[in-house]
Structures are given as C-alpha cells and as structure tokens.
Scaffold this active site. Structure first.
Site, mmCIF file in Angstrom:
data_model
loop_
_atom_site.group_PDB
_atom_site.id
_atom_site.type_symbol
_atom_site.label_atom_id
_atom_site.label_comp_id
_atom_site.label_asym_id
_atom_site.label_seq_id
_atom_site.Cartn_x
_atom_site.Cartn_y
_atom_site.Cartn_z
ATOM 1 N N ARG A 103 0.812 -1.205 0.000
ATOM 2 C CA ARG A 103 0.000 0.000 0.000
ATOM 3 C C ARG A 103 0.851 1.262 0.000
ATOM 4 O O ARG A 103 0.561 2.232 -0.718
ATOM 5 C CB ARG A 103 -0.968 -0.004 1.191
ATOM 6 C CG ARG A 103 -1.845 1.232 1.340
ATOM 7 C CD ARG A 103 -2.437 1.726 0.035
ATOM 8 N NE ARG A 103 -3.098 0.694 -0.748
ATOM 9 C CZ ARG A 103 -3.385 0.784 -2.030
ATOM 10 N NH1 ARG A 103 -3.014 1.874 -2.715
ATOM 11 N NH2 ARG A 103 -3.992 -0.183 -2.667
ATOM 12 N N LYS A 138 2.591 24.930 -2.620
ATOM 13 C CA LYS A 138 1.283 24.365 -2.272
ATOM 14 C C LYS A 138 1.372 22.841 -2.351
ATOM 15 O O LYS A 138 0.800 22.191 -3.230
ATOM 16 C CB LYS A 138 0.203 24.917 -3.188
ATOM 17 C CG LYS A 138 -0.012 26.413 -3.009
ATOM 18 C CD LYS A 138 -1.056 26.956 -3.966
ATOM 19 C CE LYS A 138 -1.227 28.459 -3.791
ATOM 20 N NZ LYS A 138 -2.206 29.038 -4.746
ATOM 21 N N LYS A 170 4.945 39.047 -1.568
ATOM 22 C CA LYS A 170 3.569 38.860 -2.010
ATOM 23 C C LYS A 170 2.745 40.116 -1.721
ATOM 24 O O LYS A 170 3.221 41.070 -1.103
ATOM 25 C CB LYS A 170 2.963 37.641 -1.301
ATOM 26 C CG LYS A 170 3.753 36.351 -1.497
ATOM 27 C CD LYS A 170 3.456 35.697 -2.828
ATOM 28 C CE LYS A 170 2.117 35.003 -2.797
ATOM 29 N NZ LYS A 170 1.826 34.296 -4.073
ATOM 30 N N GLU A 200 5.535 40.154 -6.367
ATOM 31 C CA GLU A 200 4.243 39.897 -7.000
ATOM 32 C C GLU A 200 3.548 41.213 -7.322
ATOM 33 O O GLU A 200 3.488 42.124 -6.480
ATOM 34 C CB GLU A 200 3.373 39.066 -6.055
ATOM 35 C CG GLU A 200 1.967 38.813 -6.554
ATOM 36 C CD GLU A 200 1.138 38.057 -5.522
ATOM 37 O OE1 GLU A 200 1.396 36.864 -5.338
ATOM 38 O OE2 GLU A 200 0.256 38.685 -4.895
ATOM 39 N N ASP A 222 0.469 38.197 -11.167
ATOM 40 C CA ASP A 222 -0.537 37.395 -10.466
ATOM 41 C C ASP A 222 -1.944 37.673 -10.988
ATOM 42 O O ASP A 222 -2.410 38.816 -10.978
ATOM 43 C CB ASP A 222 -0.476 37.689 -8.964
ATOM 44 C CG ASP A 222 -1.398 36.779 -8.175
ATOM 45 O OD1 ASP A 222 -1.380 35.559 -8.415
ATOM 46 O OD2 ASP A 222 -2.144 37.291 -7.317
#
Length: 282
Positions: A103, A138, A170, A200, A222
C-alpha cells in the site's frame, strides 16, 4: 523528460514514516495470520492508465525497508512515459513482505505519477516557446520533497522549497510594508547579494513602479488576463525574469506561454493532480 533522482538516504525518512503509519503497533496482522513466512511470490506493479512515471525509486525503498532480501527490478524509470497495461516494476521474494509494503509503495507511485503526468501535460502546451512550467509551495505537508521531485519527472521545474530559499514579496507583504517602493527599499537594505528577490504584482502600474525602483530579479504577474501579461512582458523588455501565476489551468497554458513569459507556475501540479492508477498483481 528528466530522470532526476535523490540519494536514497534523503527519501528514506519519508518512506519510513509512511510505513510506520501503515504498519501500526503490531504490523500487518492480516498477512501474519494467513500467509506462511516461507511462501514466495513474484509481484508486478502495473500501470492501469497511460501517464508519466514517478515514485519508482520510492516504491523500491519501501519494499527494501520492509525486507532487504526482496529482489526489485524497475522496468520503467521515473521520468519515463508508460502505457496502460505496462509493467513498471517486478518484485520477487517473501509474499508476506511484498504485501506489507504494497500500500505504501502504491500510494507513493500513484500519487507522484499523477503529479508527473499533469506536469507533462502542462509542459506539452509550452512547445515552441521558451516558457517553463514550475510548481509552488502548495504541497502536502511532509511530502514537499517527493512532490517536487515528481514535477521534475514530468519535465517541469521547481520553485522555492522553503521560505528561506529566496525572497518572494507577495501582496500581503506589500500591504503590510506600505507599498511597492517601501518593500523594495527594505529588501535592498536587508537582502544578501546571494539571495534572489521576486515581487508579485497584479497591475501594470505596480510593475512600472517595480521597474522604476529596482531591486527585484523576478516579476510575478498574479491573476492577470492574457493581454495584460503580454503587455507586462513588453514593459519588462528582458530586464527581469517574468513569471505568470494564478488561474493557470491547462487550457490557458499555450496562450500564456506565447506571451513571452519565462515561467508559468501552478499550485495545481502538486495539490490537484489526479492519482495515476497503478496496481500490484501477484
């Protein structure tokens, strides 16, 4: 596609943790109850769909951590395409050991091959351009290294592995620091000459300010529409690396790549790829 590998010792802790989770406190009690220790078998990992392979190195580690005496032969290496019905790996030895590792080996192989396959599909849409496909942070907690390795197997590139790899400013950093000029000036004062800086922007006037102030190596565009991305590339005129991000679905990749951007980043490669169906057959 790439045949990128890492030393087994780097991957072993991730695989060991997965095996310990699966084996629990008492091991595989089903196999212990019904499979005599002296029963030997040959098992095969078979692809049940077309795709790009990743996770074979990890599957081999899983089988060998459970039982070093198992013989494992990889027939389709990481970074290679596979066809439905093709045998990817052959494992020979104690049936109980094979079943106990099954598994974990399949979980890694299926999930990572899914990421590699999705990446390969994105990369195919960039043909004829210089655009590169890259992932993001992510990723699944604890699995970043192997998921980013799968992106390489699909022909993509890796973005930051951690917050300490580079400075990525960001929108929330810009808001908290008081604007584009303020955040870039603070970065100039604090950053080492060895550290790359990416910022960004989601509007062309922000990009214009970035170009005026200087201090950034990469512009992250972005959530811009394609015509705006094209205009941004013209504004930069080769003075910075340009990365497009936000809503980068497969259907958009070709048109975005054609704008002249250097990179297209997508978190979907690691958080939304469908698992490739791979099974183990005795």
């Amino acid at each position: 596609m790439t045949h990128a590998t890492l030393p087994d010792i780097v991957l072993e802790p991730v695989v060991r943790a997965a095996l310990m989770e699966d084996l629990g406190q008492y091991g595989d009690i089903t196999t212990s109850a019904v499979i005599p220790a002296d029963v030997r078998y040959t098992a095969r990992l078979n692809a049940r769909a077309d795709g790009m392979v990743s996770g074979m190195q990890i599957a081999r580690i899983a089988f060998h951590l459970v039982d070093p005496s198992l013989t494992v032969e990889t027939l389709v290496a990481d970074g290679q395409p596979c066809r439905k019905g093709e045998t990817l790996m052959v494992i020979e030895g104690a049936a109980a050991s094979i079943l106990s590792a099954e598994r974990v080996a399949l979980n890694f192989a299926g999930r990572l091959s899914g990421t590699a396959s999705m990446t390969a599909a994105f990369v195919a849409e960039t043909r004829g351009t210089d655009a590169r496909i890259t992932c993001t942070r992510k990723t699944t907690p604890g699995l970043r290294t192997v998921e980013k390795l799968a992106v390489l197997h699909g022909g993509g590139f890796n973005h930051r592995f951690s917050l300490s790899d580079a400075i990525l400013i960001k929108d929330n950093h810009i808001a908290a620091a008081g604007g584009v000029r303020a955040v870039l000036e603070a970065t100039k004062a604090a950053a080492s000459h060895m550290v790359k800086v990416e910022i960004e922007v989601d509007r062309l006037d922000q990009l214009a300010e970035v170009l005026e102030v200087g201090g950034a190596d990469v512009a992250l565009l972005d959530n811009m529409d394609t015509p705006t991305i094209r205009e941004a590339v013209k504004m930069v005129a080769g003075r910075m690396v340009v990365e497009a991000s936000g809503n980068m679905v497969l259907e958009r990749i070709a048109e975005v790549a054609a704008t002249g951007v250097d990179y297209i980043s997508s978190g979907a490669l690691t958080h939304s790829a469908r698992t490739l169906d791979i099974g183990l057959d005795f």
